[in-house]
Enzyme design. Structure first.
Site, PDB file in Angstrom:
ATOM      1  N   VAL A 112     -27.073  91.713 128.666  1.00  0.00           N
ATOM      2  CA  VAL A 112     -28.133  91.750 129.647  1.00  0.00           C
ATOM      3  C   VAL A 112     -27.779  92.788 130.479  1.00  0.00           C
ATOM      4  CG1 VAL A 112     -28.385  89.527 131.142  1.00  0.00           C
ATOM      5  CG2 VAL A 112     -27.456  89.414 129.156  1.00  0.00           C
TER       6      VAL A 112
ATOM      7  N   GLU B 125     -27.383 100.728 121.738  1.00  0.00           N
ATOM      8  CA  GLU B 125     -27.050  99.332 120.692  1.00  0.00           C
ATOM      9  C   GLU B 125     -26.845  99.252 119.479  1.00  0.00           C
ATOM     10  OE1 GLU B 125     -27.349  96.548 122.144  1.00  0.00           O
ATOM     11  OE2 GLU B 125     -27.102  95.901 119.925  1.00  0.00           O
TER      12      GLU B 125
ATOM     13  N   ALA C  25     -23.154  81.537 134.775  1.00  0.00           N
ATOM     14  CA  ALA C  25     -22.779  80.624 135.913  1.00  0.00           C
ATOM     15  C   ALA C  25     -23.148  79.395 136.178  1.00  0.00           C
ATOM     16  CB  ALA C  25     -22.397  81.481 137.409  1.00  0.00           C
TER      17      ALA C  25
ATOM     18  N   GLY D 154      -1.665  81.417 137.478  1.00  0.00           N
ATOM     19  CA  GLY D 154      -1.311  80.461 137.126  1.00  0.00           C
ATOM     20  C   GLY D 154      -1.571  79.703 135.386  1.00  0.00           C
TER      21      GLY D 154
ATOM     22  N   LYS E 115     -27.334  91.280 141.672  1.00  0.00           N
ATOM     23  CA  LYS E 115     -29.079  91.042 142.138  1.00  0.00           C
ATOM     24  C   LYS E 115     -29.650  91.611 143.479  1.00  0.00           C
ATOM     25  CE  LYS E 115     -28.468  89.346 138.202  1.00  0.00           C
ATOM     26  NZ  LYS E 115     -27.552  89.174 137.357  1.00  0.00           N
TER      27      LYS E 115
ATOM     28  N   HIS F 290     -52.508  75.983 144.317  1.00  0.00           N
ATOM     29  CA  HIS F 290     -53.250  77.876 143.992  1.00  0.00           C
ATOM     30  C   HIS F 290     -53.559  78.622 145.775  1.00  0.00           C
ATOM     31  CE1 HIS F 290     -56.793  80.321 142.806  1.00  0.00           C
ATOM     32  NE2 HIS F 290     -57.317  80.021 144.015  1.00  0.00           N
TER      33      HIS F 290
HETATM   34  P1  FAD Z   1     -15.147  83.397 136.197  1.00  0.00           P
HETATM   35  O1  FAD Z   1     -16.086  84.222 137.067  1.00  0.00           O
HETATM   36  O2  FAD Z   1     -14.568  84.911 135.459  1.00  0.00           O
HETATM   37  O3  FAD Z   1     -13.755  83.208 136.655  1.00  0.00           O
HETATM   38  C1  FAD Z   1     -12.847  82.985 136.211  1.00  0.00           C
HETATM   39  C2  FAD Z   1     -11.336  82.669 138.068  1.00  0.00           C
HETATM   40  O4  FAD Z   1     -10.667  82.789 137.305  1.00  0.00           O
HETATM   41  C3  FAD Z   1     -11.627  84.439 138.087  1.00  0.00           C
HETATM   42  O5  FAD Z   1     -11.524  84.543 139.190  1.00  0.00           O
HETATM   43  C4  FAD Z   1      -9.964  85.111 137.463  1.00  0.00           C
HETATM   44  O6  FAD Z   1      -9.555  85.902 138.593  1.00  0.00           O
HETATM   45  C5  FAD Z   1      -9.055  83.433 137.239  1.00  0.00           C
HETATM   46  N1  FAD Z   1      -8.201  83.654 136.693  1.00  0.00           N
HETATM   47  C6  FAD Z   1      -8.054  84.504 135.691  1.00  0.00           C
HETATM   48  N2  FAD Z   1      -6.786  83.498 134.640  1.00  0.00           N
HETATM   49  C7  FAD Z   1      -6.276  83.129 135.752  1.00  0.00           C
HETATM   50  C8  FAD Z   1      -4.714  82.501 135.870  1.00  0.00           C
HETATM   51  N3  FAD Z   1      -4.227  82.599 135.033  1.00  0.00           N
HETATM   52  N4  FAD Z   1      -4.600  82.143 137.418  1.00  0.00           N
HETATM   53  C9  FAD Z   1      -4.783  82.167 138.078  1.00  0.00           C
HETATM   54  N5  FAD Z   1      -6.732  82.452 138.441  1.00  0.00           N
HETATM   55  C10 FAD Z   1      -7.118  82.900 137.458  1.00  0.00           C
HETATM   56  N6  FAD Z   1     -24.585  84.669 135.214  1.00  0.00           N
HETATM   57  C11 FAD Z   1     -25.673  83.874 135.567  1.00  0.00           C
HETATM   58  O7  FAD Z   1     -25.296  82.516 135.534  1.00  0.00           O
HETATM   59  N7  FAD Z   1     -26.496  84.680 135.933  1.00  0.00           N
HETATM   60  C12 FAD Z   1     -26.355  86.121 136.843  1.00  0.00           C
HETATM   61  O8  FAD Z   1     -27.174  86.909 136.976  1.00  0.00           O
HETATM   62  C13 FAD Z   1     -25.423  86.854 135.737  1.00  0.00           C
HETATM   63  N8  FAD Z   1     -24.480  88.340 136.093  1.00  0.00           N
HETATM   64  C14 FAD Z   1     -23.898  88.932 135.709  1.00  0.00           C
HETATM   65  C15 FAD Z   1     -23.851  90.457 135.773  1.00  0.00           C
HETATM   66  C16 FAD Z   1     -22.552  90.934 135.304  1.00  0.00           C
HETATM   67  C17 FAD Z   1     -22.490  92.178 136.018  1.00  0.00           C
HETATM   68  C18 FAD Z   1     -21.546  90.086 134.466  1.00  0.00           C
HETATM   69  C19 FAD Z   1     -20.533  90.530 134.150  1.00  0.00           C
HETATM   70  C20 FAD Z   1     -21.529  88.733 134.674  1.00  0.00           C
HETATM   71  C21 FAD Z   1     -23.219  87.828 135.218  1.00  0.00           C
HETATM   72  N9  FAD Z   1     -23.390  86.340 134.807  1.00  0.00           N
HETATM   73  C22 FAD Z   1     -24.450  85.939 135.538  1.00  0.00           C
HETATM   74  C23 FAD Z   1     -22.059  85.380 134.359  1.00  0.00           C
HETATM   75  C24 FAD Z   1     -21.224  84.823 135.277  1.00  0.00           C
HETATM   76  O9  FAD Z   1     -20.443  85.539 136.079  1.00  0.00           O
HETATM   77  C25 FAD Z   1     -19.948  84.307 134.069  1.00  0.00           C
HETATM   78  O10 FAD Z   1     -20.593  83.825 133.415  1.00  0.00           O
HETATM   79  C26 FAD Z   1     -19.232  83.422 135.263  1.00  0.00           C
HETATM   80  O11 FAD Z   1     -18.955  84.407 136.248  1.00  0.00           O
HETATM   81  C27 FAD Z   1     -18.697  82.424 134.654  1.00  0.00           C
HETATM   82  O12 FAD Z   1     -17.879  81.687 135.630  1.00  0.00           O
HETATM   83  P2  FAD Z   1     -15.649  81.163 135.144  1.00  0.00           P
HETATM   84  O13 FAD Z   1     -15.913  80.092 136.896  1.00  0.00           O
HETATM   85  O14 FAD Z   1     -16.005  80.318 133.761  1.00  0.00           O
HETATM   86  O15 FAD Z   1     -15.474  81.930 135.147  1.00  0.00           O
HETATM   87  P1  NAI Z   2     -24.408  91.043 125.951  1.00  0.00           P
HETATM   88  O1  NAI Z   2     -23.758  89.550 124.580  1.00  0.00           O
HETATM   89  O2  NAI Z   2     -25.474  90.151 127.013  1.00  0.00           O
HETATM   90  O3  NAI Z   2     -25.019  92.243 125.359  1.00  0.00           O
HETATM   91  C1  NAI Z   2     -23.862  92.941 124.776  1.00  0.00           C
HETATM   92  C2  NAI Z   2     -24.286  93.998 123.537  1.00  0.00           C
HETATM   93  O4  NAI Z   2     -23.778  94.785 122.692  1.00  0.00           O
HETATM   94  C3  NAI Z   2     -25.879  93.212 122.203  1.00  0.00           C
HETATM   95  O5  NAI Z   2     -26.850  93.514 122.643  1.00  0.00           O
HETATM   96  C4  NAI Z   2     -24.858  93.853 121.482  1.00  0.00           C
HETATM   97  O6  NAI Z   2     -25.681  94.026 119.730  1.00  0.00           O
HETATM   98  C5  NAI Z   2     -24.109  95.559 121.675  1.00  0.00           C
HETATM   99  N1  NAI Z   2     -23.531  96.019 121.305  1.00  0.00           N
HETATM  100  C6  NAI Z   2     -22.359  94.584 120.696  1.00  0.00           C
HETATM  101  N2  NAI Z   2     -21.059  96.413 120.462  1.00  0.00           N
HETATM  102  C7  NAI Z   2     -21.413  97.109 120.542  1.00  0.00           C
HETATM  103  C8  NAI Z   2     -20.808  98.988 119.934  1.00  0.00           C
HETATM  104  N3  NAI Z   2     -19.901  98.744 119.630  1.00  0.00           N
HETATM  105  N4  NAI Z   2     -21.641  99.823 119.971  1.00  0.00           N
HETATM  106  C9  NAI Z   2     -23.248  99.868 120.853  1.00  0.00           C
HETATM  107  N5  NAI Z   2     -23.892  98.394 121.126  1.00  0.00           N
HETATM  108  C10 NAI Z   2     -23.178  96.952 120.605  1.00  0.00           C
HETATM  109  O7  NAI Z   2     -22.735  91.495 126.944  1.00  0.00           O
HETATM  110  P2  NAI Z   2     -23.132  91.882 128.522  1.00  0.00           P
HETATM  111  O8  NAI Z   2     -24.788  92.490 128.816  1.00  0.00           O
HETATM  112  O9  NAI Z   2     -21.960  93.204 128.520  1.00  0.00           O
HETATM  113  O10 NAI Z   2     -23.228  90.903 129.005  1.00  0.00           O
HETATM  114  C11 NAI Z   2     -22.325  89.818 128.902  1.00  0.00           C
HETATM  115  C12 NAI Z   2     -22.845  88.595 129.590  1.00  0.00           C
HETATM  116  O11 NAI Z   2     -22.579  88.706 130.648  1.00  0.00           O
HETATM  117  C13 NAI Z   2     -23.807  88.401 129.069  1.00  0.00           C
HETATM  118  O12 NAI Z   2     -23.410  87.555 127.729  1.00  0.00           O
HETATM  119  C14 NAI Z   2     -23.929  87.111 129.963  1.00  0.00           C
HETATM  120  O13 NAI Z   2     -23.725  86.008 129.208  1.00  0.00           O
HETATM  121  C15 NAI Z   2     -23.617  87.525 131.470  1.00  0.00           C
HETATM  122  N6  NAI Z   2     -24.316  87.622 131.809  1.00  0.00           N
HETATM  123  C16 NAI Z   2     -26.071  86.976 132.437  1.00  0.00           C
HETATM  124  C17 NAI Z   2     -26.449  87.851 132.855  1.00  0.00           C
HETATM  125  C18 NAI Z   2     -27.687  86.632 133.818  1.00  0.00           C
HETATM  126  O14 NAI Z   2     -27.889  86.082 133.331  1.00  0.00           O
HETATM  127  N7  NAI Z   2     -28.801  87.347 133.803  1.00  0.00           N
HETATM  128  C19 NAI Z   2     -26.318  88.916 133.568  1.00  0.00           C
HETATM  129  C20 NAI Z   2     -25.595  89.935 133.253  1.00  0.00           C
HETATM  130  C21 NAI Z   2     -24.525  89.595 131.991  1.00  0.00           C
END
Ligand code: FAD
Ligand code: NAI
Length: 478
Positions: free
Chosen positions: A196, A216, A333, A124, A60, A457
């Site tokens: 996404v 895609e 998240a 862990g 973001k 408004h």
């Molecule tokens: P995680 O955030 O993955 O945290 C898990 C933690 O556990 C990690 O720090 C890891 O190191 C630790 N861990 C794993 N195994 C062990 C172990 N055995 N011992 C100790 N520690 C361990 N979601 C949104 O809602 N809004 C967004 O805008 C958004 N944007 C995103 C953008 C990107 C590029 C990505 C990749 C994801 C995005 N997400 C977004 C998804 C969001 O980041 C995840 O849904 C969220 O972080 C999940 O939280 P979690 O606590 O389940 O896991």
């Molecule tokens: P995604 O599930 O959103 O999208 C993956 C895309 O890749 C799909 O459209 C799928 O059809 C395509 N795909 C799968 N296999 C493929 C292949 N072999 N060749 C070409 N296309 C293929 O997953 P993404 O973008 O990796 O994000 C992971 C997750 O992280 C999201 O599902 C979301 O839960 C979280 N996220 C959330 C955000 C938000 O809330 N704004 C921002 C970024 C991530």
């Protein structure tokens, strides 16, 4: 003798750190285990998980910087502001992003201290049972210590899914980690996956000047979103923003050639080649369960690799719970945080609950896309009779003043009871506007309830108001 806690949380992402804080607030002795140092300059363990370090927050920050750059180039002029050829310093943009990440991850350390949550650094895993407690091993730098816990919350999150024969080096071929840290704007950027991450990060680098091609696999674009929204998004992203999105692409051989990447793929059975300087692979994420020693204690993991839980986060093992990306459901998240609170409250004997039907989705492209509840396709599939109200931002004074009138609010309400079933927004600030719809749905509101609420408004929220009025075919300003 091993230290003993009421609750031990494994993983300090949004699911884990929130569960730890809430359990501590409820009077439990709590420890949280985390091993990932990400890119910490001192090599210290970094809290906040994917979200804070390599997910929501850094993406973001970059979306905001690139959006301002884009506005300086294309939107300022309509306000009478002229800027001579703005330039982007990627280093400064990344430093700002890194500072935000550092501030927030350090903030969680502060919250742990304030709430008396003990941080244990290391990997862990389950070591078994001892004195009717779970014995948890924490491995770090070749050494292992153990703690005992009455309850364990697994919150180990997820990592990027990688494709076979596509070595991610996070320099040229990148998953989310590398894609959030480019040192320069690539001239030609390839993205695999128009989900996404592909759309958000593709937008960042497109706005900064890269030629972006997204391959895609699916024949449809953004299948999870409402069809009307998808149609509008497709038009805006491809025709206006010139994101080159190719649907139905079948990826073949991918190889490093010189400083770049060569991707062979098929489109409608025709062989194609894409050459680019950097490639982002964003094809979904997989849950982190390896390393937990789950099989040793019999923790049940489902076919797709997620830990199986009931509606309140209980696993098949007594007093072992799981939340966030490691359990089924949307990988978001806020969903993980709510589950963290629910589980902590259940552990404390309260009635923890998450309404998974009102978890909002947001895609932070421009325009933003946000929704809560069911899409039109889902309503049709469920055989529900519904009415629709859709109002464009083009008719809204605030949107006109802001110079950004793309998109609309679309609301579905039950044809017989008027209860709101789904709300879909594409437009500026959709991420903030959706909150009203979430509150309404949580309170079981009807479209008439929103129609009868006074909205300030001029604000964008008036479009939500008008969409509710439109469900009853009586919009006032459209
Ligand atoms: P995680 O955030 O993955 O945290 C898990 C933690 O556990 C990690 O720090 C890891 O190191 C630790 N861990 C794993 N195994 C062990 C172990 N055995 N011992 C100790 N520690 C361990 N979601 C949104 O809602 N809004 C967004 O805008 C958004 N944007 C995103 C953008 C990107 C590029 C990505 C990749 C994801 C995005 N997400 C977004 C998804 C969001 O980041 C995840 O849904 C969220 O972080 C999940 O939280 P979690 O606590 O389940 O896991
Ligand atoms: P995604 O599930 O959103 O999208 C993956 C895309 O890749 C799909 O459209 C799928 O059809 C395509 N795909 C799968 N296999 C493929 C292949 N072999 N060749 C070409 N296309 C293929 O997953 P993404 O973008 O990796 O994000 C992971 C997750 O992280 C999201 O599902 C979301 O839960 C979280 N996220 C959330 C955000 C938000 O809330 N704004 C921002 C970024 C991530």
């Amino acid at each position: 003798m091993s230290q003993e806690f009421d609750v031990v949380v494994i993983g300090a992402g949004p699911g884990g750190y929130v569960a730890a804080i809430r359990a501590a607030q409820l009077g439990k002795s709590v420890a949280c285990i985390e091993y990932n140092a990400y890119a910490d300059p001192k090599g210290e363990v970094r809290l906040g998980g994917t979200c804070l370090n390599v997910g929501c927050i850094p993406s973001k920050a970059l979306l905001q910087s690139s959006e301002l750059f884009d506005q300086a180039q294309h939107s300022f002029v309509m306000h009478g502001i002229s800027v001579d050829a703005p330039r982007m310093d990627v280093g400064v943009m990344m430093k700002r992003k890194n500072n935000i990440v550092a501030q927030l991850t350090t903030g969680i350390r502060g919250l742990f201290k304030k709430n008396k949550v003990t941080l244990l650094s290391g990997l862990g895993s389950f070591a078994g049972r001892e004195n009717e407690r779970w014995k948890i091993a924490i491995a770090r730098n070749g050494e292992t210590e153990h703690v005992l816990a009455e309850h364990v919350i697994v919150a180990t999150g997820s990592r990027a899914r990688h494709l076979p024969d596509m070595p991610v080096d996070n320099s040229v071929i990148c998953d989310n980690e590398g894609a959030l840290s480019f040192d320069a704007v690539p001239k030609r950027l390839g993205v695999i996956g128009a989900g996404v991450i592909g759309l958000e990060l593709g937008s960042v680098w497109k706005r900064l000047g890269a030629e972006v091609t997204i391959l895609e696999a699916a024949p449809e674009f953004l299948a999870a979103a409402d069809p009307a929204v998808t149609k509008e998004a497709w038009k805006t992203f491809t025709a206006k923003q010139k994101l080159d999105i190719r649907l139905g692409a079948k990826i073949g051989k991918v190889e490093r050639v010189g400083d770049g990447v060569r991707i062979e793929y098929e489109l409608k059975d025709e062989p194609q080649v894409l050459e680019c300087d950097r490639l982002i692979v964003s094809v979904g994420r997989v849950p982190n369960t390896e390393g937990l020693n789950a099989e040793h204690v019999g923790l049940k993991i489902g076919e797709r690799g997620f830990i199986e839980v009931d509606a309140q986060g209980r696993t098949n093992l007594p007093k072992v719970w799981a939340v966030g990306d490691v359990v089924p459901g949307p990988m978001l998240a806020h969903k993980g945080m709510e589950e963290g609170v629910m589980v902590a409250e259940c552990i404390a004997g309260q009635h923890g609950h998450v309404n998974h039907d009102t978890v909002p989705w947001v895609i932070y492209t421009h325009p933003e896309i946000a929704w809560v509840g069911r899409t039109e396709s889902q309503l049709k599939a469920d055989g529900v009779a519904y009415k629709t109200g859709q109002i464009p931002f083009a008719a809204n004074g605030r949107a006109l003043g802001q110079g950004d009138t793309t998109g609309f609010v679309r609301m579905y309400a039950c044809a017989s009871t008027d209860r709101i079933l789904g709300v879909h927004v594409i437009g500026n600030n959709a991420s903030e506007l959706i909150a009203e719809a979430v509150v309404a749905m949580e309170f079981g509101a009807c479209s008439e309830d929103i129609a009868r609420i006074c909205h300030a408004h001029p604000t964008l929220s008036e479009v939500m108001h008008e969409a509710a009025l439109a469900c009853d075919k009586r919009p006032l300003h459209f």
